[in-house]
Every structure is written in C-alpha cells, then in structure tokens.
Design a protein around this motif. Structure first.
Motif, PDB file in Angstrom:
ATOM      1  N   VAL A 169     -12.223  -1.816 -24.050  1.00  0.00           N
ATOM      2  CA  VAL A 169     -13.220  -0.899 -24.613  1.00  0.00           C
ATOM      3  C   VAL A 169     -13.753  -0.006 -23.499  1.00  0.00           C
ATOM      4  CG1 VAL A 169     -13.869  -2.559 -26.404  1.00  0.00           C
ATOM      5  CG2 VAL A 169     -15.174  -2.477 -24.269  1.00  0.00           C
ATOM      6  N   GLY A 170     -14.279   1.156 -23.869  1.00  0.00           N
ATOM      7  CA  GLY A 170     -14.774   2.088 -22.863  1.00  0.00           C
ATOM      8  C   GLY A 170     -15.957   1.532 -22.092  1.00  0.00           C
ATOM      9  N   PHE A 171     -15.959   1.718 -20.778  1.00  0.00           N
ATOM     10  CA  PHE A 171     -17.071   1.272 -19.952  1.00  0.00           C
ATOM     11  C   PHE A 171     -18.332   2.050 -20.318  1.00  0.00           C
ATOM     12  CE2 PHE A 171     -19.678   2.173 -16.166  1.00  0.00           C
ATOM     13  CZ  PHE A 171     -20.170   0.891 -15.952  1.00  0.00           C
ATOM     14  N   ALA A 172     -19.449   1.325 -20.435  1.00  0.00           N
ATOM     15  CA  ALA A 172     -20.724   1.938 -20.831  1.00  0.00           C
ATOM     16  C   ALA A 172     -21.728   1.833 -19.690  1.00  0.00           C
ATOM     17  CB  ALA A 172     -21.276   1.250 -22.080  1.00  0.00           C
ATOM     18  N   PRO A 173     -22.041   2.937 -19.001  1.00  0.00           N
ATOM     19  CA  PRO A 173     -23.016   2.889 -17.911  1.00  0.00           C
ATOM     20  C   PRO A 173     -24.435   2.701 -18.446  1.00  0.00           C
ATOM     21  CG  PRO A 173     -22.350   5.155 -18.324  1.00  0.00           C
ATOM     22  CD  PRO A 173     -21.491   4.293 -19.199  1.00  0.00           C
ATOM     23  N   THR A 174     -25.300   2.111 -17.627  1.00  0.00           N
ATOM     24  CA  THR A 174     -26.680   1.859 -18.050  1.00  0.00           C
ATOM     25  C   THR A 174     -27.715   2.519 -17.147  1.00  0.00           C
ATOM     26  OG1 THR A 174     -26.764  -0.208 -16.791  1.00  0.00           O
ATOM     27  CG2 THR A 174     -26.063  -0.347 -19.099  1.00  0.00           C
ATOM     28  N   ASN A 175     -27.276   3.176 -16.087  1.00  0.00           N
ATOM     29  CA  ASN A 175     -28.225   3.874 -15.218  1.00  0.00           C
ATOM     30  C   ASN A 175     -27.505   5.028 -14.520  1.00  0.00           C
ATOM     31  OD1 ASN A 175     -26.819   2.734 -12.939  1.00  0.00           O
ATOM     32  ND2 ASN A 175     -28.083   0.884 -13.101  1.00  0.00           N
ATOM     33  N   THR A 176     -28.246   5.783 -13.759  1.00  0.00           N
ATOM     34  CA  THR A 176     -27.698   6.980 -13.112  1.00  0.00           C
ATOM     35  C   THR A 176     -26.584   6.632 -12.132  1.00  0.00           C
ATOM     36  OG1 THR A 176     -29.835   8.104 -13.325  1.00  0.00           O
ATOM     37  CG2 THR A 176     -28.271   9.021 -11.740  1.00  0.00           C
ATOM     38  N   LEU A 177     -26.771   5.558 -11.361  1.00  0.00           N
ATOM     39  CA  LEU A 177     -25.748   5.149 -10.400  1.00  0.00           C
ATOM     40  C   LEU A 177     -24.441   4.837 -11.114  1.00  0.00           C
ATOM     41  CD1 LEU A 177     -24.715   4.242  -7.628  1.00  0.00           C
ATOM     42  CD2 LEU A 177     -25.763   1.995  -8.067  1.00  0.00           C
ATOM     43  N   GLN A 178     -24.519   4.108 -12.193  1.00  0.00           N
ATOM     44  CA  GLN A 178     -23.300   3.760 -12.933  1.00  0.00           C
ATOM     45  C   GLN A 178     -22.673   4.982 -13.590  1.00  0.00           C
ATOM     46  OE1 GLN A 178     -23.869   0.375 -15.550  1.00  0.00           O
ATOM     47  NE2 GLN A 178     -24.968  -0.789 -13.975  1.00  0.00           N
ATOM     48  N   MET A 179     -23.480   5.945 -13.985  1.00  0.00           N
ATOM     49  CA  MET A 179     -22.934   7.193 -14.519  1.00  0.00           C
ATOM     50  C   MET A 179     -22.148   7.939 -13.445  1.00  0.00           C
ATOM     51  SD  MET A 179     -26.102   8.531 -16.915  1.00  0.00           S
ATOM     52  CE  MET A 179     -25.287  10.089 -17.282  1.00  0.00           C
ATOM     53  N   LYS A 180     -22.641   7.923 -12.215  1.00  0.00           N
ATOM     54  CA  LYS A 180     -21.933   8.578 -11.117  1.00  0.00           C
ATOM     55  C   LYS A 180     -20.621   7.849 -10.811  1.00  0.00           C
ATOM     56  CE  LYS A 180     -26.050  10.505  -8.862  1.00  0.00           C
ATOM     57  NZ  LYS A 180     -26.921  10.463  -7.658  1.00  0.00           N
ATOM     58  N   ALA A 183     -18.209   8.862 -13.483  1.00  0.00           N
ATOM     59  CA  ALA A 183     -17.719  10.226 -13.247  1.00  0.00           C
ATOM     60  C   ALA A 183     -16.633  10.228 -12.169  1.00  0.00           C
ATOM     61  CB  ALA A 183     -18.879  11.131 -12.841  1.00  0.00           C
ATOM     62  N   TYR A 184     -16.824   9.419 -11.125  1.00  0.00           N
ATOM     63  CA  TYR A 184     -15.805   9.316 -10.079  1.00  0.00           C
ATOM     64  C   TYR A 184     -14.516   8.724 -10.644  1.00  0.00           C
ATOM     65  CZ  TYR A 184     -13.341   7.625  -5.945  1.00  0.00           C
ATOM     66  OH  TYR A 184     -12.381   7.377  -4.999  1.00  0.00           O
ATOM     67  N   MET A 185     -14.641   7.704 -11.472  1.00  0.00           N
ATOM     68  CA  MET A 185     -13.461   7.060 -12.053  1.00  0.00           C
ATOM     69  C   MET A 185     -12.688   8.028 -12.946  1.00  0.00           C
ATOM     70  SD  MET A 185     -13.172   3.944 -10.920  1.00  0.00           S
ATOM     71  CE  MET A 185     -12.116   3.149 -12.147  1.00  0.00           C
ATOM     72  N   TRP A 186     -13.393   8.906 -13.615  1.00  0.00           N
ATOM     73  CA  TRP A 186     -12.738   9.877 -14.489  1.00  0.00           C
ATOM     74  C   TRP A 186     -11.831  10.839 -13.709  1.00  0.00           C
ATOM     75  CZ3 TRP A 186     -17.675  10.829 -17.792  1.00  0.00           C
ATOM     76  CH2 TRP A 186     -17.614  10.048 -18.971  1.00  0.00           C
ATOM     77  N   THR A 187     -12.038  10.961 -12.418  1.00  0.00           N
ATOM     78  CA  THR A 187     -11.151  11.814 -11.623  1.00  0.00           C
ATOM     79  C   THR A 187      -9.763  11.189 -11.465  1.00  0.00           C
ATOM     80  OG1 THR A 187     -11.845  10.859  -9.488  1.00  0.00           O
ATOM     81  CG2 THR A 187     -13.135  12.729 -10.342  1.00  0.00           C
ATOM     82  N   SER A 188      -9.662   9.883 -11.742  1.00  0.00           N
ATOM     83  CA  SER A 188      -8.375   9.189 -11.621  1.00  0.00           C
ATOM     84  C   SER A 188      -7.821   8.708 -12.950  1.00  0.00           C
ATOM     85  CB  SER A 188      -8.521   7.971 -10.691  1.00  0.00           C
ATOM     86  OG  SER A 188      -8.897   8.356  -9.388  1.00  0.00           O
ATOM     87  N   VAL A 192     -11.607   5.168 -18.978  1.00  0.00           N
ATOM     88  CA  VAL A 192     -12.142   4.160 -18.060  1.00  0.00           C
ATOM     89  C   VAL A 192     -12.668   2.998 -18.907  1.00  0.00           C
ATOM     90  CG1 VAL A 192     -13.802   3.632 -16.242  1.00  0.00           C
ATOM     91  CG2 VAL A 192     -12.725   5.900 -16.349  1.00  0.00           C
ATOM     92  N   SER A 193     -11.907   1.925 -18.925  1.00  0.00           N
ATOM     93  CA  SER A 193     -12.287   0.749 -19.694  1.00  0.00           C
ATOM     94  C   SER A 193     -13.144  -0.181 -18.848  1.00  0.00           C
ATOM     95  CB  SER A 193     -11.029   0.004 -20.155  1.00  0.00           C
ATOM     96  OG  SER A 193     -10.329  -0.497 -19.019  1.00  0.00           O
ATOM     97  N   THR A 194     -13.699  -1.184 -19.490  1.00  0.00           N
ATOM     98  CA  THR A 194     -14.428  -2.221 -18.765  1.00  0.00           C
ATOM     99  C   THR A 194     -13.539  -2.855 -17.708  1.00  0.00           C
ATOM    100  OG1 THR A 194     -15.806  -2.685 -20.696  1.00  0.00           O
ATOM    101  CG2 THR A 194     -15.674  -4.398 -19.024  1.00  0.00           C
ATOM    102  N   GLU A 195     -12.276  -3.113 -18.074  1.00  0.00           N
ATOM    103  CA  GLU A 195     -11.342  -3.759 -17.157  1.00  0.00           C
ATOM    104  C   GLU A 195     -11.065  -2.929 -15.910  1.00  0.00           C
ATOM    105  OE1 GLU A 195      -7.837  -6.110 -18.656  1.00  0.00           O
ATOM    106  OE2 GLU A 195      -6.737  -4.427 -17.767  1.00  0.00           O
ATOM    107  N   ARG A 196     -11.171  -1.590 -16.025  1.00  0.00           N
ATOM    108  CA  ARG A 196     -10.911  -0.720 -14.875  1.00  0.00           C
ATOM    109  C   ARG A 196     -11.885  -0.977 -13.727  1.00  0.00           C
ATOM    110  NH1 ARG A 196      -5.922   1.460 -14.506  1.00  0.00           N
ATOM    111  NH2 ARG A 196      -5.384   2.765 -16.291  1.00  0.00           N
ATOM    112  N   LEU A 197     -13.049  -1.574 -14.033  1.00  0.00           N
ATOM    113  CA  LEU A 197     -14.067  -1.824 -13.016  1.00  0.00           C
ATOM    114  C   LEU A 197     -14.352  -3.308 -12.831  1.00  0.00           C
ATOM    115  CD1 LEU A 197     -16.428   1.035 -14.175  1.00  0.00           C
ATOM    116  CD2 LEU A 197     -15.338   0.936 -11.929  1.00  0.00           C
ATOM    117  N   LEU A 198     -14.316  -4.069 -13.915  1.00  0.00           N
ATOM    118  CA  LEU A 198     -14.751  -5.465 -13.887  1.00  0.00           C
ATOM    119  C   LEU A 198     -13.562  -6.411 -14.011  1.00  0.00           C
ATOM    120  CD1 LEU A 198     -17.939  -5.158 -16.116  1.00  0.00           C
ATOM    121  CD2 LEU A 198     -17.738  -5.022 -13.617  1.00  0.00           C
ATOM    122  N   SER A 199     -12.744  -6.440 -12.981  1.00  0.00           N
ATOM    123  CA  SER A 199     -11.568  -7.309 -12.935  1.00  0.00           C
ATOM    124  C   SER A 199     -11.047  -7.318 -11.508  1.00  0.00           C
ATOM    125  CB  SER A 199     -10.480  -6.794 -13.889  1.00  0.00           C
ATOM    126  OG  SER A 199      -9.983  -5.543 -13.444  1.00  0.00           O
TER     127      SER A 199
END
Length: 333
Positions: A169-180, A183-188, A192-199
């Motif tokens: 499922v799509g990663f859901a940011p909860t604050n400004t830092l996570q939104m940034k 945004a960085y992940m979207w460049t690659s 961007v799923s949950t697994e793209r960051l939390l694995s």
C-alpha cells in the motif's frame, strides 16, 4: 535365513522461503517438533528446487517425504511466479517433482499468522499494553526483507489467516519530515509503498533519504550496518536518526493496518528485523505513533501489541498449516 529390514521413517517437510534465506525442517507424522532445521542462503542456489534438493540430500530424506508445506514470499496461487526481492523464479511443478509429493503452498506471512494462532506467552514480548478482545480479529505484521501483513480471524474453535499485500500500500507520511522523505523517494520510484521504506530492502533507501533531507553524509552501506551502528552506546548519528524515523513510520503503518483489519484481538509483530532491535523499539516512539490517530486514537489505545521472539515462527506456522490441512481432509473424507 530371513532378512529383516528396519523400515525407513517417513517425513513431512516444511519450508519458510524469503527473499534472503530459505529455512527447511523435517517433522515426523503426529510429531510437530522440528528436526534437521537448516537455513540456506537463496543467493547460493539457482532455484528453489535446487535448494530443496540440496537440503533433502544433506539430511538423507530424499524420497522419504510424504507431505510438504512451503511458505514463500510470492504469489502462491500461480503455477509459476517470481520473488520480489531475489533472482528466483519458482515453478511449483518442478519443486513438487523434487519432493515427489504435491506440496501445500502458502504465503510466507500466512505461515507467520498460523504461528501466531498458537504462540505461547514465552515467545512474546509486550510492546504496548492494551485490552484484547478474546476472539477479536488479530493483525500479524512485520518487516523482513520485505513487509508482510496478514490477519487472523476466529473460526470455530481456532483461527484462520486472511492474506493480502498490505506491504505494498502507498506510504502515508504523518509530518513534514516524512513528507520530505516521500518527495525524495518519488525521485526514484513512481509508487512508494510502505515496503519501500519499512523493510530490509528499503532501509538503505530510508537512510539515504534521511541523509538528503538533513544534509548529512551517508557512510554506511548495508541495513545490518545501520542496525548495528544505531544501537551502539555512542551511535552513528545518521543511523540513529534513521532508526528513530523507521520506528515512527512503523507505528503509523501498523496502526493503519490495525484499523483496516479491526485488530481488536491484538497486534503481533514478526519478521527478521524487529527482534534485532528489541530495546530500541521499546524505547522509541513506536507506541505513541501507533495511537496517534485523531478520532481513532481511543480505539487504538485499547489494542495490545506483542513482538514475536520465537526462533522459527515461519516453520512452526507451516507445520500448523499442514496439520490443519490434514485434519480438514480427515473430516471431509
């Protein structure tokens, strides 16, 4: 003179196959204890059938398998499929040929869920206190090489797994830092799923994203390095911040799935990463982030969360799945 031969035992084979390692064990009929447990690196074998053959040969069980259950991180409803995070393309028929039996194929997190249906308190560590509903839905979730998600629902006197692909499922940011970071992940990545960051496979991306957002130098080169350096008495600062953010994001992701599954019976965290960072997880903001859901906060605060610290839950889950299949067959035959 009559020659007597001692009959050879017949075995059940159980396997827990992830992207990094393939775990195997044997059991005897009506005896759930794991025998000849071995962990093989997927990178050392060209295919799953080659790994199965090597394991059976090493244990002397080739030709002695009567039943098998293979729990694997793939689309097991298909006759042939690729694994998301390694080079194997699995052909179920070829593996069955090596086994000489028709295996029961289940998702690897179905096995984790089966294991949690019979887990004992000795193999659980309390992460967050709560009040579980006795027969309420349960959530089983955790990061390994990928992110696994499964549910458990009450059925008759036992439990049944409910499978999905919640890690994608799509990663859901909860604050400004996570939104940034997003945004960085979207460049690659387009998605961007949950697994793209939390694995395990995503931790390096998270580390690089945090380094980019905070203008820090990323010097570490593997998830193992990040886990180790973050937990030193004097930790590497970027690794430490990465793991803190990892725990924050994980709390929110687990809460999202707990709401989706209605997991009032409790949350069970499994996978290969969290047992390696137990103290860090308990000291982190994971619990606060889990319960921080506005109108749903009171609902989530009542849900207890446990960390599975059992040695081989995937293999134990495969044993339970195989036993469940046998009992169901006996009832209907």
């Amino acid at each position: 003179m009559t020659e007597y031969r001692i009959p050879m035992p017949n075995f059940n084979l159980v396997a827990d196959v992830g992207a990094t390692n393939a775990r195997f064990a044997l059991t005897l009929s009506n005896a759930p204890e794991l025998l000849h447990t071995k962990v093989l690196s997927c990178a050392d074998y060209p295919s799953l059938e080659a790994a199965v053959s090597a394991y059976l040969s090493s244990t002397g069980a080739l030709g002695l398998i009567t039943q098998a259950c293979i729990a694997i991180a793939g689309t097991v409803h298909l006759a042939e499929f690729s694994l998301a995070n390694n080079h194997w393309r699995v052909n179920k028929s070829k593996v069955n040929t090596v086994l000489q039996v028709e295996a029961l194929w289940i998702n690897d997190f179905a096995a984790q869920a089966w294991a949690m249906s019979e887990i004992t308190d000795a193999d659980l560590l309390s992460v967050k206190q709560g009040q579980a509903i006795e027969r309420g839905n349960r959530l089983v979730m955790g990061p390994g090489t990928g992110m696994g998600v499964a549910g458990l629902i009450a059925h008759n006197k036992g439990w049944l797994p409910v499978m999905g692909e919640g890690g994608h499922v799509g990663f859901a940011p909860t604050n400004t830092l996570q939104m940034k970071i997003l945004a960085y992940m979207w460049t690659s990545y387009e998605h961007v799923s949950t697994e793209r960051l939390l694995s395990g496979s995503g931790m390096m991306d998270l580390y690089k994203a945090v380094a980019h957002v905070k203008a820090m130098q990323p010097d570490l080169t593997s998830p193992s390095d990040i886990l180790q350096q973050a937990q030193l008495s004097t930790p590497d600062e970027l690794a430490y911040q990465t793991l803190c953010i990892f725990c924050d994001m994980l709390g929110n992701a687990v809460a999202n799935e707990a709401l989706a599954f209605g997991a009032v019976g409790g949350v069970y965290l499994t996978g290969g990463i969290l047992p390696r960072m137990q103290e860090f997880l308990l000291a982190s903001d994971f619990g606060r982030c889990f319960s921080n859901k506005g109108r749903s906060s009171a609902y989530l605060k009542q849900i207890p969360i446990y960390l599975c610290i059992a040695q081989q839950p995937g293999l134990q889950g495969a044993v339970i799945a195989l036993d469940h299949k046998s009992r169901r067959h006996n009832v209907t035959s």
